[in-house]
Design an enzyme around this catalytic site. Sequence first.
Site, PDB file in Angstrom:
ATOM      1  N   LYS A 177       0.954  -1.222  -0.085  1.00  0.00           N
ATOM      2  CA  LYS A 177       0.065  -0.284  -0.115  1.00  0.00           C
ATOM      3  C   LYS A 177       0.683   1.339   0.137  1.00  0.00           C
ATOM      4  O   LYS A 177       1.918   1.524   0.717  1.00  0.00           O
ATOM      5  CB  LYS A 177      -1.015   0.129   1.193  1.00  0.00           C
ATOM      6  CG  LYS A 177      -1.883   1.151   1.201  1.00  0.00           C
ATOM      7  CD  LYS A 177      -3.319   0.793   0.587  1.00  0.00           C
ATOM      8  CE  LYS A 177      -3.949   2.337   0.251  1.00  0.00           C
ATOM      9  NZ  LYS A 177      -3.672   2.727  -0.865  1.00  0.00           N
TER      10      LYS A 177
ATOM     11  N   SER B 231      -7.386   5.795   3.678  1.00  0.00           N
ATOM     12  CA  SER B 231      -7.235   4.702   2.447  1.00  0.00           C
ATOM     13  C   SER B 231      -7.695   3.141   2.844  1.00  0.00           C
ATOM     14  O   SER B 231      -8.343   2.695   2.207  1.00  0.00           O
ATOM     15  CB  SER B 231      -5.712   4.776   1.865  1.00  0.00           C
ATOM     16  OG  SER B 231      -5.750   5.756   1.232  1.00  0.00           O
TER      17      SER B 231
ATOM     18  N   THR C 211      -4.638  13.301   5.465  1.00  0.00           N
ATOM     19  CA  THR C 211      -3.303  13.429   5.939  1.00  0.00           C
ATOM     20  C   THR C 211      -3.058  14.577   7.012  1.00  0.00           C
ATOM     21  O   THR C 211      -2.462  14.381   8.091  1.00  0.00           O
ATOM     22  CB  THR C 211      -2.291  13.532   4.875  1.00  0.00           C
ATOM     23  OG1 THR C 211      -2.583  12.430   3.820  1.00  0.00           O
ATOM     24  CG2 THR C 211      -0.955  13.441   5.345  1.00  0.00           C
TER      25      THR C 211
ATOM     26  N   LYS D  92       5.235   2.765   8.092  1.00  0.00           N
ATOM     27  CA  LYS D  92       3.794   3.587   8.559  1.00  0.00           C
ATOM     28  C   LYS D  92       2.608   2.753   8.797  1.00  0.00           C
ATOM     29  O   LYS D  92       1.834   2.708   9.565  1.00  0.00           O
ATOM     30  CB  LYS D  92       3.565   4.377   7.593  1.00  0.00           C
ATOM     31  CG  LYS D  92       2.543   5.722   7.779  1.00  0.00           C
ATOM     32  CD  LYS D  92       2.270   6.465   6.383  1.00  0.00           C
ATOM     33  CE  LYS D  92       3.635   7.062   5.840  1.00  0.00           C
ATOM     34  NZ  LYS D  92       3.143   8.165   4.954  1.00  0.00           N
TER      35      LYS D  92
ATOM     36  N   ASN E 210      -1.942  20.117  -1.046  1.00  0.00           N
ATOM     37  CA  ASN E 210      -2.897  19.653  -0.379  1.00  0.00           C
ATOM     38  C   ASN E 210      -2.679  19.486   1.335  1.00  0.00           C
ATOM     39  O   ASN E 210      -3.693  20.005   1.871  1.00  0.00           O
ATOM     40  CB  ASN E 210      -3.511  18.403  -1.100  1.00  0.00           C
ATOM     41  CG  ASN E 210      -4.508  17.505  -0.258  1.00  0.00           C
ATOM     42  OD1 ASN E 210      -5.393  18.000   0.304  1.00  0.00           O
ATOM     43  ND2 ASN E 210      -4.454  16.269  -0.347  1.00  0.00           N
TER      44      ASN E 210
ATOM     45  N   LYS F 164       5.362   1.746  -2.889  1.00  0.00           N
ATOM     46  CA  LYS F 164       5.483   3.239  -3.544  1.00  0.00           C
ATOM     47  C   LYS F 164       5.509   3.285  -5.004  1.00  0.00           C
ATOM     48  O   LYS F 164       6.191   2.223  -5.629  1.00  0.00           O
ATOM     49  CB  LYS F 164       6.345   4.066  -2.858  1.00  0.00           C
ATOM     50  CG  LYS F 164       6.070   5.498  -3.047  1.00  0.00           C
ATOM     51  CD  LYS F 164       5.023   6.006  -1.759  1.00  0.00           C
ATOM     52  CE  LYS F 164       4.735   7.495  -1.681  1.00  0.00           C
ATOM     53  NZ  LYS F 164       4.205   7.671  -0.504  1.00  0.00           N
TER      54      LYS F 164
HETATM   55  N1  GLU Z   1       0.886   8.859  -0.256  1.00  0.00           N
HETATM   56  C1  GLU Z   1       0.438   8.730   1.021  1.00  0.00           C
HETATM   57  C2  GLU Z   1       1.564   8.519   1.986  1.00  0.00           C
HETATM   58  O1  GLU Z   1       2.561   8.837   1.851  1.00  0.00           O
HETATM   59  C3  GLU Z   1      -0.918   7.909   1.149  1.00  0.00           C
HETATM   60  C4  GLU Z   1      -0.733   6.581   0.855  1.00  0.00           C
HETATM   61  C5  GLU Z   1      -1.977   5.461   0.749  1.00  0.00           C
HETATM   62  O2  GLU Z   1      -3.102   6.339   1.130  1.00  0.00           O
HETATM   63  O3  GLU Z   1      -1.905   4.494   0.532  1.00  0.00           O
HETATM   64  O4  GLU Z   1       1.156   7.966   3.203  1.00  0.00           O
END
Ligand code: GLU
Length: 404
Positions: free
Chosen positions: A60, A338, A180, A84, A211, A96
């Site tokens: 994810k 998410s 976030t 995370k 954002n 990623k």
């Molecule tokens: N890009 C965001 C992060 O760095 C969200 C990742 C997601 O929702 O999967 O946490």
Amino acid sequence: MGFEDIRKRIEEISKLMNLSEKEIDVLLNFKRIVRKELEVNGKKYLAFRILHNDSLGPGKGGIRFHPEVSEDEVKSLSFWMSLKNSLMGLPFGGAKGGVKVKPKELTKKEIEELSRAYIRSFYEVLGQDKDIPAPDVYTNSEIMGFMLDEFEKIKDSHEFGMITGKPIELGGCKFREEATSKGGFLVLKEFLKFLNIDKSKLKIGVQGFGNVGFNVAKMLYQDGFKIVCVSDSRGGILDENGLNIFEVKKEKEKSGSVVNYKGKKITNQELLESDVDLLILAALENQITEENANRIKANYILELANGPVTSEADEILNKKEVIIIPDILANSGGVVASYFEWVQNRCGNIFEDDYLEKRFENIMINSFKKVYEFSNEKNLNMRTAAYIIAIKRILDAERARGTI
Ligand code: GLU
């Protein structure tokens, strides 16, 4: 910097945790690295999807469109996603993606084409039980909608759960957009409560007005906090009396940058080194390095970007007793929302807003407490505490699978 920096941090932490060579190997290796070249209107763009670890569940993590994207950067970002997701107790591994592109130079149609081309190149490694992208720097819900559509066309089947951060009509979750920032805001409020810090005494600087930066500035402003400087990629502005965040936003929408707003103009470097109590980093990685760490005046740092402080800078800031609320905790609200979106997509159920908001708050605040209490108990900084909690859960999952 980059993944080398992470390697150093892990080596340090492995001593504290007494990790074996095998365990360190699991943390420093990647399960899948896919690299492709996308073509749009005769132009070629380098693109990646990297899965760091999937012992806790499918990969994810977001996809970014940015000129600085590289394999090393995407590796670091996918590693942080593993930590995370683990720290927040989610059933996800870390992944990623990225495309090396200057998105501001592309037309809307080209962005759509690039998004679809990305999926045509990577669909085989994506899926609701495999690896689930989301927005990141310079990508948004519209792009997630194009990506879902392309994926479903290739598969000839619906699969809303293969991507999150989508438009509401395509199974998106209402508060994903601001999540976030909301998560960072909740964690910060809890932190101030624990330390008994009065908000009227805080001067805040926010780096980044996309954002995440804008939304957190908005939430703080509405809550009566004083934000004295903000910046975007073109520079920043400072007003000792406090900025009206809505007026600054209007200016950004009108002219493309906060720098045209009235008040003193400053550079991004000056913003980082300005005379504030709390610095919110909501731009990119590697902003505070060994070069500028000694000049930081803030007492507290909230990391809403991923990896904004290098490990060398971390050491310097720790010595200066600057308290950092680390990225994998502070900016995890996005992936928590998410997760809700993915759950709703998978079970076809739509939960009440109140229920999700309450659950979100509980996850954010409980995770903060867990990290804060562990850091106090073991006399560690919050980053090290968060890393240890996250690493432990990943390694426990690996052990449960019999891989180590
Ligand atoms: N890009 C965001 C992060 O760095 C969200 C990742 C997601 O929702 O999967 O946490």
